[in-house]
Design a protein around this motif. Sequence first.
Motif, PDB file in Angstrom:
ATOM      1  N   SER A  31      89.457   9.302  41.932  1.00 58.73           N
ATOM      2  CA  SER A  31      90.786   9.867  41.995  1.00 58.73           C
ATOM      3  C   SER A  31      90.801  10.435  43.598  1.00 58.73           C
ATOM      4  CB  SER A  31      90.894  11.054  41.751  1.00 58.73           C
ATOM      5  OG  SER A  31      90.315  12.599  42.722  1.00 58.73           O
ATOM      6  N   ILE A  32      90.287   9.532  44.546  1.00 58.19           N
ATOM      7  CA  ILE A  32      89.582   9.948  46.327  1.00 58.19           C
ATOM      8  C   ILE A  32      89.970   7.742  46.460  1.00 58.19           C
ATOM      9  CG2 ILE A  32      88.607   9.838  48.188  1.00 58.19           C
ATOM     10  CD1 ILE A  32      87.444  12.160  46.743  1.00 58.19           C
ATOM     11  N   ASP A  33      90.770   7.927  47.416  1.00 58.59           N
ATOM     12  CA  ASP A  33      90.737   6.057  47.436  1.00 58.59           C
ATOM     13  C   ASP A  33      90.537   5.864  48.445  1.00 58.59           C
ATOM     14  OD1 ASP A  33      91.327   2.910  46.355  1.00 58.59           O
ATOM     15  OD2 ASP A  33      93.649   3.604  47.333  1.00 58.59           O
ATOM     16  N   ARG A  34      90.175   4.265  49.035  1.00 56.37           N
ATOM     17  CA  ARG A  34      89.682   4.109  50.281  1.00 56.37           C
ATOM     18  C   ARG A  34      89.266   5.169  51.671  1.00 56.37           C
ATOM     19  NH1 ARG A  34      91.926  -0.074  53.458  1.00 56.37           N
ATOM     20  NH2 ARG A  34      91.682  -0.401  55.307  1.00 56.37           N
ATOM     21  N   MET A  35      87.954   5.493  51.262  1.00 57.82           N
ATOM     22  CA  MET A  35      86.439   5.475  52.131  1.00 57.82           C
ATOM     23  C   MET A  35      85.719   5.169  52.437  1.00 57.82           C
ATOM     24  SD  MET A  35      85.594   9.203  49.976  1.00 57.82           S
ATOM     25  CE  MET A  35      85.415   8.368  48.369  1.00 57.82           C
ATOM     26  N   GLN A  36      85.402   4.813  53.811  1.00 66.49           N
ATOM     27  CA  GLN A  36      84.445   4.558  54.024  1.00 66.49           C
ATOM     28  C   GLN A  36      83.181   5.016  54.356  1.00 66.49           C
ATOM     29  OE1 GLN A  36      86.106   2.107  57.197  1.00 66.49           O
ATOM     30  NE2 GLN A  36      84.084   1.481  57.109  1.00 66.49           N
ATOM     31  N   LEU A  37      81.521   5.443  53.348  1.00 66.87           N
ATOM     32  CA  LEU A  37      80.765   6.399  53.211  1.00 66.87           C
ATOM     33  C   LEU A  37      79.723   6.274  54.354  1.00 66.87           C
ATOM     34  CD1 LEU A  37      81.634   7.543  49.947  1.00 66.87           C
ATOM     35  CD2 LEU A  37      82.127   8.926  51.164  1.00 66.87           C
ATOM     36  N   PHE A  38      79.184   7.348  55.213  1.00 64.86           N
ATOM     37  CA  PHE A  38      77.787   7.440  55.632  1.00 64.86           C
ATOM     38  C   PHE A  38      77.047   8.281  55.611  1.00 64.86           C
ATOM     39  CE2 PHE A  38      81.476   4.847  57.838  1.00 64.86           C
ATOM     40  CZ  PHE A  38      80.662   3.745  58.154  1.00 64.86           C
ATOM     41  N   PHE A  39      75.600   8.204  54.665  1.00 64.94           N
ATOM     42  CA  PHE A  39      75.059   9.497  54.590  1.00 64.94           C
ATOM     43  C   PHE A  39      73.353   8.747  55.265  1.00 64.94           C
ATOM     44  CE2 PHE A  39      71.932  11.419  52.581  1.00 64.94           C
ATOM     45  CZ  PHE A  39      72.166  12.490  52.456  1.00 64.94           C
ATOM     46  N   HIS A  40      73.410   9.534  56.496  1.00 71.96           N
ATOM     47  CA  HIS A  40      72.120   9.976  57.088  1.00 71.96           C
ATOM     48  C   HIS A  40      71.488  11.302  57.633  1.00 71.96           C
ATOM     49  CE1 HIS A  40      69.070   7.589  59.217  1.00 71.96           C
ATOM     50  NE2 HIS A  40      69.492   8.429  60.458  1.00 71.96           N
ATOM     51  N   ASN A  41      70.162  11.695  57.007  1.00 70.84           N
ATOM     52  CA  ASN A  41      69.451  12.716  57.533  1.00 70.84           C
ATOM     53  C   ASN A  41      69.728  13.936  57.312  1.00 70.84           C
ATOM     54  OD1 ASN A  41      67.477  13.746  59.521  1.00 70.84           O
ATOM     55  ND2 ASN A  41      68.781  14.333  61.348  1.00 70.84           N
ATOM     56  N   HIS A  42      70.450  14.085  55.830  1.00 73.75           N
ATOM     57  CA  HIS A  42      71.058  15.072  55.699  1.00 73.75           C
ATOM     58  C   HIS A  42      71.989  15.262  56.034  1.00 73.75           C
ATOM     59  CE1 HIS A  42      67.383  15.142  53.451  1.00 73.75           C
ATOM     60  NE2 HIS A  42      66.156  15.308  54.189  1.00 73.75           N
ATOM     61  N   GLN A  43      73.212  13.968  56.363  1.00 76.18           N
ATOM     62  CA  GLN A  43      74.300  14.642  57.017  1.00 76.18           C
ATOM     63  C   GLN A  43      74.874  13.365  56.156  1.00 76.18           C
ATOM     64  OE1 GLN A  43      75.312  16.822  60.553  1.00 76.18           O
ATOM     65  NE2 GLN A  43      74.032  17.309  59.344  1.00 76.18           N
ATOM     66  N   GLN A  93      70.117   6.602  52.480  1.00 78.86           N
ATOM     67  CA  GLN A  93      70.865   6.107  53.198  1.00 78.86           C
ATOM     68  C   GLN A  93      72.252   5.556  52.932  1.00 78.86           C
ATOM     69  OE1 GLN A  93      67.197   4.488  54.722  1.00 78.86           O
ATOM     70  NE2 GLN A  93      67.639   6.809  56.249  1.00 78.86           N
ATOM     71  N   ALA A  94      73.709   5.849  53.060  1.00 73.99           N
ATOM     72  CA  ALA A  94      74.755   5.177  52.759  1.00 73.99           C
ATOM     73  C   ALA A  94      75.330   4.227  54.165  1.00 73.99           C
ATOM     74  CB  ALA A  94      75.326   5.727  51.511  1.00 73.99           C
ATOM     75  N   ALA A  95      75.723   3.441  53.899  1.00 75.84           N
ATOM     76  CA  ALA A  95      76.472   2.869  55.492  1.00 75.84           C
ATOM     77  C   ALA A  95      77.842   1.928  54.614  1.00 75.84           C
ATOM     78  CB  ALA A  95      75.649   2.131  56.112  1.00 75.84           C
ATOM     79  N   ALA A  96      79.128   2.271  55.282  1.00 72.71           N
ATOM     80  CA  ALA A  96      79.696   1.029  54.571  1.00 72.71           C
ATOM     81  C   ALA A  96      81.071   0.440  56.478  1.00 72.71           C
ATOM     82  CB  ALA A  96      81.112   1.478  54.069  1.00 72.71           C
ATOM     83  N   PRO A  97      79.883   0.128  56.767  1.00 81.03           N
ATOM     84  CA  PRO A  97      79.793  -0.718  58.573  1.00 81.03           C
ATOM     85  C   PRO A  97      81.952  -1.721  58.177  1.00 81.03           C
ATOM     86  CG  PRO A  97      78.362  -2.317  57.567  1.00 81.03           C
ATOM     87  CD  PRO A  97      78.760  -0.638  56.517  1.00 81.03           C
ATOM     88  N   ASP A  98      82.584  -1.628  59.352  1.00 78.06           N
ATOM     89  CA  ASP A  98      83.461  -2.786  59.569  1.00 78.06           C
ATOM     90  C   ASP A  98      83.394  -3.984  58.776  1.00 78.06           C
ATOM     91  OD1 ASP A  98      85.598  -0.281  60.004  1.00 78.06           O
ATOM     92  OD2 ASP A  98      84.396  -0.806  62.146  1.00 78.06           O
ATOM     93  N   ILE A  99      82.636  -4.663  59.341  1.00 77.24           N
ATOM     94  CA  ILE A  99      81.533  -6.263  59.355  1.00 77.24           C
ATOM     95  C   ILE A  99      80.251  -6.416  59.235  1.00 77.24           C
ATOM     96  CG2 ILE A  99      81.931  -8.376  59.965  1.00 77.24           C
ATOM     97  CD1 ILE A  99      84.474  -7.540  61.813  1.00 77.24           C
ATOM     98  N   ALA A 100      79.926  -7.303  58.496  1.00 78.20           N
ATOM     99  CA  ALA A 100      78.472  -7.310  58.128  1.00 78.20           C
ATOM    100  C   ALA A 100      78.389  -8.739  58.022  1.00 78.20           C
ATOM    101  CB  ALA A 100      77.968  -6.133  56.614  1.00 78.20           C
ATOM    102  N   LEU A 101      77.335  -8.817  58.540  1.00 73.42           N
ATOM    103  CA  LEU A 101      77.387 -10.666  58.426  1.00 73.42           C
ATOM    104  C   LEU A 101      75.985 -10.701  57.902  1.00 73.42           C
ATOM    105  CD1 LEU A 101      77.320 -13.579  59.407  1.00 73.42           C
ATOM    106  CD2 LEU A 101      77.087 -12.707  61.778  1.00 73.42           C
TER     107      LEU A 101
END
Length: 223
Positions: A31-43, A93-101
């Motif tokens: 039900s949740i659309d268009r998210m950039q999620l980040f997870f690190h160090n229990h944050q 960890q999880a990340a969704a950077p604006d750009i990844a090369l």
Amino acid sequence: MMISVDKPNMIQSQWHPATWQDYEKLRDDPSIDRMQLFFHNHQLLVENMGWEGILHSEVRELLSAILVMWLMAHPEIKSKILGSCLMEKESQQAAAPDIALYLGEDLPQYRKGESRKINLDQQRSPNLVIEVADTTLDSDLDQKKYLYAALGIPEYWVIDAQGTQVFIFILQDQRYLRTESSQIVTGFTEALLSQAIEQMKSGSNISAALWFNQQLSLSSEES
């Protein structure tokens, strides 16, 4: 105090204490659309819930355009550019950077039936990640810098869209050190990237990309 994953709009653009299970619940919520999620160090951090600002979008596409132009001038380099693609190291960890090369061999490939994210326990990390900061500069220069260092990303750029400032970091001994020039993309410097953003603000990201490419060509001829 852990976050309430039932109210994602309440946690947008702020890091909150969370578990990996909290992260997974948000990641897998249809039900949740268009998210950039980040997870690190229990944050946990949630960004771009449903939309992004004009400035952020224009600068991001400027960066994508000039990278594409550079890659087209270097067809011998295998490459792939990804935008806001989720990447994970399980339970860490999880990340969704604006750009990844990605440059070189072992480029990530999507196969039908597989997860839509990049599993960093099975696939390699990108060579470069870029974050465009419109309202998130503090986080991009702090928590995300530690996150990408933990993921072993060789180079990290932060683009301050508001202040027209560029930060290039290279990974040395598991931490980022700032440098004036990219070691991944030849000819790209903090100063030249900053000037390109100024050009964009007085014109468009397309005109700025063409200007940037001309500067690279002139620099190459002079050398």
